[in-house]
Write an enzyme that holds these catalytic residues in place. Sequence first.
Site, mmCIF file in Angstrom:
data_model
loop_
_atom_site.group_PDB
_atom_site.id
_atom_site.type_symbol
_atom_site.label_atom_id
_atom_site.label_comp_id
_atom_site.label_asym_id
_atom_site.label_seq_id
_atom_site.Cartn_x
_atom_site.Cartn_y
_atom_site.Cartn_z
ATOM 1 N N GLY A 37 0.804 -1.224 0.000
ATOM 2 C CA GLY A 37 0.000 0.000 0.000
ATOM 3 C C GLY A 37 0.834 1.270 0.000
ATOM 4 O O GLY A 37 2.038 1.255 0.289
ATOM 5 N N ASN A 38 0.192 2.367 -0.367
ATOM 6 C CA ASN A 38 0.831 3.677 -0.319
ATOM 7 C C ASN A 38 -0.228 4.760 -0.206
ATOM 8 O O ASN A 38 -1.366 4.576 -0.617
ATOM 9 C CB ASN A 38 1.753 3.903 -1.535
ATOM 10 C CG ASN A 38 1.305 3.133 -2.755
ATOM 11 O OD1 ASN A 38 0.383 3.542 -3.444
ATOM 12 N ND2 ASN A 38 1.925 1.983 -2.997
ATOM 13 N N THR A 82 7.420 5.645 -2.853
ATOM 14 C CA THR A 82 6.836 4.370 -3.281
ATOM 15 C C THR A 82 6.996 4.140 -4.784
ATOM 16 O O THR A 82 6.891 5.088 -5.569
ATOM 17 C CB THR A 82 5.338 4.299 -2.921
ATOM 18 O OG1 THR A 82 4.752 3.200 -3.613
ATOM 19 C CG2 THR A 82 4.568 5.550 -3.301
ATOM 20 N N GLU A 84 4.925 2.867 -6.583
ATOM 21 C CA GLU A 84 3.630 3.058 -7.242
ATOM 22 C C GLU A 84 3.225 4.541 -7.305
ATOM 23 O O GLU A 84 2.059 4.866 -7.513
ATOM 24 C CB GLU A 84 2.576 2.199 -6.552
ATOM 25 C CG GLU A 84 2.853 0.728 -6.822
ATOM 26 C CD GLU A 84 1.920 -0.241 -6.126
ATOM 27 O OE1 GLU A 84 1.523 -1.213 -6.784
ATOM 28 O OE2 GLU A 84 1.593 -0.047 -4.958
ATOM 29 N N HIS A 103 -3.933 3.783 -1.604
ATOM 30 C CA HIS A 103 -3.855 2.521 -2.364
ATOM 31 C C HIS A 103 -3.499 1.399 -1.400
ATOM 32 O O HIS A 103 -2.490 1.474 -0.694
ATOM 33 C CB HIS A 103 -2.806 2.594 -3.470
ATOM 34 C CG HIS A 103 -2.421 1.221 -3.947
ATOM 35 N ND1 HIS A 103 -3.356 0.329 -4.445
ATOM 36 C CD2 HIS A 103 -1.236 0.566 -3.947
ATOM 37 C CE1 HIS A 103 -2.746 -0.808 -4.738
ATOM 38 N NE2 HIS A 103 -1.463 -0.693 -4.442
ATOM 39 N N HIS A 105 -4.478 -3.183 -0.494
ATOM 40 C CA HIS A 105 -4.926 -4.471 -1.043
ATOM 41 C C HIS A 105 -5.951 -5.097 -0.084
ATOM 42 O O HIS A 105 -5.702 -6.168 0.470
ATOM 43 C CB HIS A 105 -3.745 -5.434 -1.213
ATOM 44 C CG HIS A 105 -2.585 -4.882 -1.988
ATOM 45 N ND1 HIS A 105 -1.317 -5.415 -1.903
ATOM 46 C CD2 HIS A 105 -2.503 -3.846 -2.871
ATOM 47 C CE1 HIS A 105 -0.503 -4.735 -2.698
ATOM 48 N NE2 HIS A 105 -1.191 -3.772 -3.284
#
Length: 280
Positions: A37-38, A82, A84, A103, A105
């Site tokens: 995640g970020n 990150t 991402e 973001h 999961h």
Amino acid sequence: MNEPTNEQMKNEAKVKQDICEIGRKVYEKGFGAANDGNISVRLSSNEIWITPTGVSKGALQPDMLVKVNLLGEVLEGELRPTSEMKMHLKVYEMRPDIGGIVHVHPPYATAFAIAGLPLDAATLPESVVLLGTIPVAKYATPSTQALPESIAPHVMNHQGVLLENHGALTWGKDIQSAYYLMESLEFTAKINWIARQMNGTRQLSIERVKELVALREKMGLQGETPTGVICPPGMDVCFPSEHATTPAQPLTVKIDEQQMEEIITRVTKAVISQLQPPAK
Ligand SMILES: [Zn+2]
């Protein structure tokens, strides 16, 4: 460059604290494992605080965060942003009204993303009003340029997306709204999953959804909403007629007594013939 004023410094300290706090929340909620995640917050039109790579969201400290510009160049911070980040920058670039992005999961939403199923059914009034539809963005390898490109078609008309076989992304006017959207998204996925197990994914009728959309507009919310389904007159809720998830019907074949006797006779004869020694 001008030195930042006290007010600006206080604001930045608060932004960094907020990111760490949301990080702890998503980690404690099980929205990601290890360093998944970020999170990011927009400070000004061209300055973003974002989480670093390789740090658990449950262990974030304000001095670990990285300040970048819209090109992804590091302006402040020791760690690397990150991998991402490009996905976050894409949303900020396309939507000047967006102030925060999450973001993660989360398991149920990610399961929908793996199954390639959007969250677009009119099953819960709150989801229709507050979340709208959540489409699936085509699979793209994390950290590549393909990822921001895959979300781009959905950024203007939605508040988040499922990333195919990967996770979920939400954006809001600030980081709190982006986080709450992520909570709602996961909650919606979870409830829809449970309803599916009961074979009971009934949806709201078009008429009822129209009322919810009017409510949504009154609240100043935009973006695509589920459409609802055509229900028989007088019904607010029903199974969708197309691609219906209808309740499983037990397979029943009616057999009368005479038919049953015939079956028994035939089975008995077949069994006896198997038991007899072969004729020489
Ligand atoms: Zn991810």
